[in-house]
Design an enzyme around this catalytic site. Sequence first.
Site, PDB file in Angstrom:
ATOM      1  N   ALA A  61       7.391 -41.244  15.904  1.00  0.00           N
ATOM      2  CA  ALA A  61       6.097 -40.591  15.714  1.00  0.00           C
ATOM      3  C   ALA A  61       5.029 -41.620  15.345  1.00  0.00           C
ATOM      4  CB  ALA A  61       6.195 -39.528  14.626  1.00  0.00           C
ATOM      5  N   GLY A 106      11.294 -39.541  16.675  1.00  0.00           N
ATOM      6  CA  GLY A 106      10.889 -38.618  17.731  1.00  0.00           C
ATOM      7  C   GLY A 106      11.319 -39.079  19.101  1.00  0.00           C
ATOM      8  N   GLU A 109      14.792 -37.942  19.433  1.00  0.00           N
ATOM      9  CA  GLU A 109      14.765 -36.486  19.585  1.00  0.00           C
ATOM     10  C   GLU A 109      14.325 -36.077  20.990  1.00  0.00           C
ATOM     11  OE1 GLU A 109      13.722 -34.592  15.312  1.00  0.00           O
ATOM     12  OE2 GLU A 109      12.375 -36.204  15.941  1.00  0.00           O
ATOM     13  N   GLU A 129      14.071 -41.180   9.851  1.00  0.00           N
ATOM     14  CA  GLU A 129      13.115 -40.431   9.028  1.00  0.00           C
ATOM     15  C   GLU A 129      13.436 -40.483   7.542  1.00  0.00           C
ATOM     16  OE1 GLU A 129      12.925 -38.582  13.153  1.00  0.00           O
ATOM     17  OE2 GLU A 129      14.498 -39.326  11.818  1.00  0.00           O
TER      18      GLU A 129
END
Length: 255
Positions: A61, A106, A109, A129
């Site tokens: 992110a 991300g 993901e 994270e």
Amino acid sequence: MTVNLEVADGVATFRLDRPPMNALDIATQDRLRELAAEVTRRDDVRAVVIWGGEKVFAAGADIKEMRKMDHAAMVVRSGELQESFTAVARIPKPVVAAVTGYALGGGCELALCADFRIAAENAKLGQPEILLGLIPGAGGTQRLARLVGPAKAKDLIFTGRQVKADEALAIGLVDRVVPAEEVYEQAHAWAARLAKGPAIALRAAKESVDRGLETDLDSGLAIERNWFAGLFATEDRETGMRSFVEDGPGKATFR
């Protein structure tokens, strides 16, 4: 555009284009959702490749953007974040991630939203994270555990460590490891092969597996049964069975 779309020979390529590390900011998340809806609608798209380019898939992110958000803002945005990734996961067509370099947070993901993952020998994947005092928020705690099992998922999520391509292959996080210069070529070839297949049957297979994993066995069998019977109403089923009887297996040309 932070994500470019190219379509050739029935295959759509989502090309992440936010140098240097393809950080997945809000604009990129929204663009992924828009493109997922577009390729779902388009009849000329039969399969999808997600690619970050030769150097990096997506390093996570946009932390600078995220740092500015408070709890109230993230209560709203977290739902939109998950919707963007779920839109990619729910594309009713085969999707392959072509992973080069980093696929972290991300980025990992996003790769998890694909049906198949081809990684470069230099790829590194992970969910870091926890090192920010957070947990994965775009599906990582759920899709990763379903893919590699809860113990391996907890190892990656609790420690935030990165895994190299060989370990990712060993635990089932990726499905194939190839030289970096061959990643996109092999991903596109995989997608192009399936793009020639029976579109509705492929959609049925994907939904039966994915939705079945979300429910109990009896409900999953009902999903499979309904799709199986429904496919007998399709032209592709007639084409496939006729070709099998007349020419042998694997020779049908599906429209």
